[in-house]
Design a protein around this motif. Sequence first.
Motif, mmCIF file in Angstrom:
data_model
loop_
_atom_site.group_PDB
_atom_site.id
_atom_site.type_symbol
_atom_site.label_atom_id
_atom_site.label_comp_id
_atom_site.label_asym_id
_atom_site.label_seq_id
_atom_site.Cartn_x
_atom_site.Cartn_y
_atom_site.Cartn_z
ATOM 1 N N VAL A 156 -31.398 -31.004 8.366
ATOM 2 C CA VAL A 156 -31.273 -29.384 8.278
ATOM 3 C C VAL A 156 -31.423 -29.123 6.875
ATOM 4 O O VAL A 156 -30.810 -29.557 6.031
ATOM 5 N N ALA A 157 -32.258 -27.879 6.763
ATOM 6 C CA ALA A 157 -32.470 -27.359 5.328
ATOM 7 C C ALA A 157 -32.196 -25.902 5.634
ATOM 8 O O ALA A 157 -32.433 -25.391 6.767
ATOM 9 N N THR A 158 -31.861 -25.324 4.508
ATOM 10 C CA THR A 158 -31.651 -23.822 4.638
ATOM 11 C C THR A 158 -32.172 -23.205 3.443
ATOM 12 O O THR A 158 -32.887 -23.985 2.454
ATOM 13 N N GLY A 159 -32.135 -21.856 3.190
ATOM 14 C CA GLY A 159 -32.584 -21.250 2.012
ATOM 15 C C GLY A 159 -31.543 -21.161 0.961
ATOM 16 O O GLY A 159 -31.633 -20.581 0.117
ATOM 17 N N ARG A 160 -30.322 -21.714 1.479
ATOM 18 C CA ARG A 160 -28.865 -21.306 0.422
ATOM 19 C C ARG A 160 -28.689 -22.436 -0.271
ATOM 20 O O ARG A 160 -28.988 -23.676 -0.004
ATOM 21 N N SER A 161 -28.243 -22.171 -1.658
ATOM 22 C CA SER A 161 -27.921 -23.159 -2.651
ATOM 23 C C SER A 161 -26.474 -23.947 -2.042
ATOM 24 O O SER A 161 -26.042 -24.933 -2.941
ATOM 25 N N ASP A 162 -25.638 -23.180 -1.314
ATOM 26 C CA ASP A 162 -24.382 -23.759 -1.190
ATOM 27 C C ASP A 162 -24.484 -24.783 0.107
ATOM 28 O O ASP A 162 -23.371 -25.411 0.301
ATOM 29 N N PHE A 163 -25.275 -25.142 0.537
ATOM 30 C CA PHE A 163 -25.506 -26.126 1.589
ATOM 31 C C PHE A 163 -26.796 -27.140 1.114
ATOM 32 O O PHE A 163 -27.463 -26.689 0.159
ATOM 33 N N PRO A 164 -26.777 -28.280 1.603
ATOM 34 C CA PRO A 164 -27.679 -29.233 1.133
ATOM 35 C C PRO A 164 -29.000 -28.810 1.610
ATOM 36 O O PRO A 164 -29.052 -27.930 2.564
ATOM 37 N N ASN A 165 -30.085 -29.302 0.891
ATOM 38 C CA ASN A 165 -31.552 -28.919 1.028
ATOM 39 C C ASN A 165 -32.013 -27.660 1.062
ATOM 40 O O ASN A 165 -32.215 -27.219 2.024
ATOM 41 N N GLN A 166 -31.700 -26.900 -0.133
ATOM 42 C CA GLN A 166 -32.084 -25.565 -0.294
ATOM 43 C C GLN A 166 -33.784 -25.565 -0.598
ATOM 44 O O GLN A 166 -34.216 -26.378 -1.365
ATOM 45 N N VAL A 167 -34.159 -24.901 0.509
ATOM 46 C CA VAL A 167 -35.572 -24.539 0.410
ATOM 47 C C VAL A 167 -35.845 -23.398 -0.662
ATOM 48 O O VAL A 167 -35.598 -22.232 0.000
ATOM 49 N N ASN A 168 -36.268 -23.586 -1.553
ATOM 50 C CA ASN A 168 -36.090 -22.669 -2.591
ATOM 51 C C ASN A 168 -37.510 -22.305 -3.670
ATOM 52 O O ASN A 168 -37.986 -23.221 -4.067
ATOM 53 N N ASN A 169 -38.125 -20.937 -3.311
ATOM 54 C CA ASN A 169 -39.188 -20.905 -4.188
ATOM 55 C C ASN A 169 -39.157 -21.263 -5.556
ATOM 56 O O ASN A 169 -40.195 -21.507 -6.228
ATOM 57 N N SER A 170 -37.928 -21.139 -6.109
ATOM 58 C CA SER A 170 -37.939 -21.256 -7.600
ATOM 59 C C SER A 170 -38.291 -22.806 -8.093
ATOM 60 O O SER A 170 -38.283 -23.234 -9.174
ATOM 61 N N LEU A 171 -38.241 -23.720 -7.084
ATOM 62 C CA LEU A 171 -38.796 -25.064 -7.367
ATOM 63 C C LEU A 171 -40.110 -25.167 -7.421
ATOM 64 O O LEU A 171 -40.577 -25.939 -7.893
ATOM 65 N N VAL A 172 -40.719 -23.992 -7.020
ATOM 66 C CA VAL A 172 -42.459 -24.238 -6.977
ATOM 67 C C VAL A 172 -42.886 -23.168 -8.077
ATOM 68 O O VAL A 172 -43.835 -23.589 -8.692
ATOM 69 N N PHE A 173 -42.765 -21.700 -8.033
ATOM 70 C CA PHE A 173 -43.456 -20.833 -8.581
ATOM 71 C C PHE A 173 -43.365 -21.120 -10.265
ATOM 72 O O PHE A 173 -44.479 -20.993 -10.923
ATOM 73 N N PRO A 174 -42.204 -21.412 -10.815
ATOM 74 C CA PRO A 174 -42.433 -21.480 -12.227
ATOM 75 C C PRO A 174 -43.156 -22.593 -12.773
ATOM 76 O O PRO A 174 -44.041 -22.579 -13.571
ATOM 77 N N ALA A 175 -43.058 -23.745 -11.927
ATOM 78 C CA ALA A 175 -44.044 -24.893 -12.394
ATOM 79 C C ALA A 175 -45.391 -24.843 -12.064
ATOM 80 O O ALA A 175 -46.131 -25.225 -12.943
ATOM 81 N N VAL A 176 -45.513 -24.149 -10.790
ATOM 82 C CA VAL A 176 -47.311 -23.902 -10.434
ATOM 83 C C VAL A 176 -48.046 -23.016 -11.370
ATOM 84 O O VAL A 176 -48.912 -23.501 -11.960
ATOM 85 N N PHE A 177 -47.020 -22.070 -11.827
ATOM 86 C CA PHE A 177 -47.606 -21.185 -12.922
ATOM 87 C C PHE A 177 -47.737 -21.832 -14.330
ATOM 88 O O PHE A 177 -49.003 -21.844 -14.992
ATOM 89 N N ARG A 178 -46.714 -22.502 -14.462
ATOM 90 C CA ARG A 178 -46.845 -23.443 -15.892
ATOM 91 C C ARG A 178 -48.457 -24.337 -15.872
ATOM 92 O O ARG A 178 -48.877 -24.073 -16.764
ATOM 93 N N GLY A 179 -48.292 -24.994 -14.679
ATOM 94 C CA GLY A 179 -49.610 -25.706 -14.818
ATOM 95 C C GLY A 179 -50.877 -25.106 -14.621
ATOM 96 O O GLY A 179 -51.796 -25.417 -15.341
ATOM 97 N N ILE A 180 -51.009 -24.049 -13.936
ATOM 98 C CA ILE A 180 -52.413 -23.289 -13.856
ATOM 99 C C ILE A 180 -52.710 -22.298 -14.847
ATOM 100 O O ILE A 180 -53.592 -22.101 -15.267
ATOM 101 N N LEU A 181 -51.311 -21.904 -15.664
ATOM 102 C CA LEU A 181 -51.767 -20.979 -17.007
ATOM 103 C C LEU A 181 -52.036 -22.224 -17.976
ATOM 104 O O LEU A 181 -53.068 -21.686 -18.831
ATOM 105 N N ASP A 182 -51.662 -23.200 -18.105
ATOM 106 C CA ASP A 182 -52.165 -24.107 -19.014
ATOM 107 C C ASP A 182 -53.420 -24.846 -19.058
ATOM 108 O O ASP A 182 -54.089 -24.954 -19.780
#
Lengths: 178, 473
Positions: free
Chosen positions: B341-367
Amino acid sequence: MSVGNDSGPHPVSTAEGPSVPIHLRPATEADVPVLVPLLLRLKRLNEEFDPLLKVREDADEQARNLLKANLSDPKSVVLSAEGVGADKDKVVGFVRAVVRERPFYHPEFEGVILDIYLLPLYRRRRVGEYLLHEVSAALKAKGAGVVTAEFPAQNEIAVRFYAKRGFRPITAIHARSL
Amino acid sequence: MASIPPEREGRRRTRTRDPVSEKSVDQTDALGKRSVELSAYYQGKIETVPKVPVRSLSDFALWYTPGVAEVSRAIHEDPDLAFSLTGRWNTVAIVTDGSRVLGLGEIGPRAALPVMEGKALLFKFLGGVDALPIPIQVNSPDQFIATVEAIAPAFGGINLEDIASPKCFGILEELQRRLEVPVWHDDQLGTAAATVAGLLNALALTHRSVRDVRTVLLGAGAANLVTARLLLALGHDPKRLTLVDQKGILHAERDDMDELMLRNPWKYRAALKTNGGGRTGNLGDALRGADVLLAASTPSPDTVRPDHIEAMAPEPIVFALANPVPEIWPDVAKRAGAAIVATGRSDFPNQVNNSLVFPAVFRGILDARARSIPDEVVLAAARELARGATRRGLSAQHLLPTMEEPEVFPEVAAAAGDTAVRLGVARRKLSHDEFLERARAMMGRSTRLVRALTRARINPPMPRPGRRGRRTE
């Protein structure tokens, strides 16, 4: 809106037959129960284009009566399109047209396409083109020297479909509420 | 996180007796109150800070006129020089019309600003990206597009945020077509990438492949329509993928198909492509025998019921991503047989979280000074994120890296950068190691910067809860 909305139901025209071989035949009385919901889908689509095309509550009954009248009227053409494969023997679309006299103009008789409808899975596969071709032939056989199509002015998909097949606007119907 | 509207809160309280949700409502209320307090104190979350030395006012003859004219002349001759002679390469616009903000709905651009400021803070802190919150007052998608196009010369990338579906699809497509920089809509691409990353690992854990599972997506909005697109790109059989929305299973003969053709062609096309065998009915009908449920719908704990999960294939995978209240609580899903089971919340295991993606993706494509962001870049980031979770051991409780595993982010950035180079959309073609090094340096600098500002009390410490008023500086 100009954004992204390019999902017209019909492909660029060619003279080839349909890539999905549908079976087209004159509609019969037995088709009426399946044609009614298809015709109503089309009228509800029209409703999207203008508030003056709001579908009546008794549209269902009207559709049934109209189709029955068309089927016994020698001036009308109603063709049923049957699917193939899993849709064999299932009516997946239809075209409805009528021959009208033009008292002041040449050619004297006009074949008017009133409705063309295809279920979504049969769109963009040249079936519409095939329907148009076949209904034009049927109207010609009934004496029509010109073929016209009626549809909501705002239906750009229909505008493009017919324009690509040589149709141009010749009369316009403008409306306002009373 | 902003507090949720009272009517939804009320409904949630009456509809569930789950103690976890009670706790979380109280917690959300408390966080909301504190957030207002801190906003009043700090009056904004980001500010612009010079990145060059200013020894005396005479230096402005270099930073500004007359010296700067030569820099302008150079860019006029070669517009791409803007990416090396100005901050354009690392600056992103966060643009919203405020039409669908968090779970709050259409609250307008002014009320969206605090959310966009928070996003800008995440961009800077996690990705080292300078992001400007730009909520805009517009009346149509065409006006939205024209506005973003007009401001684009200042930016190395555009992040669209909190725009209602389906207009978000047309706006993104058209801006991607028109602009010479990557355009990203986080609610589509960010969420979909994180979801796909989690799913890849969930499938690996249960010894299944994306190529042979049957998947049900609940909700056919911004996130799920893109998740579906990415899954198909990964080889998921479209016939074994079913979308379900408020009207039930999305299928080619549904009554509203003609309306969708006109108003939401993206959903219309999805309906034509998916759901082989012509399933009809509701969520329960869709889930019978399915391997995977990816729910990204409206927040409510009753949307998915235990009997829905029980009817799925053995070892079902359940992602209940609605925030703040998942479609089914994780313990309920587990009791009904969910293997993962995954959720969008940080207080349960397996948070599906945009913040895992957008800062890193932008870092890479901006570089990479990328000109665009094809789906392959998004998929590469998703795969790398999935791989990142294995570093600390993959398990049903650890599907995705958490925000506490920052070592993964530079890897995701490098994967995005590499892919941009491979696809020929990069203005600057760095090697994998260079992207990695660059991302580590930029991300590390940002973290150090924020910490240094805090340590030096240039950014004053947080006031005690309950304190009113503004900071005194």
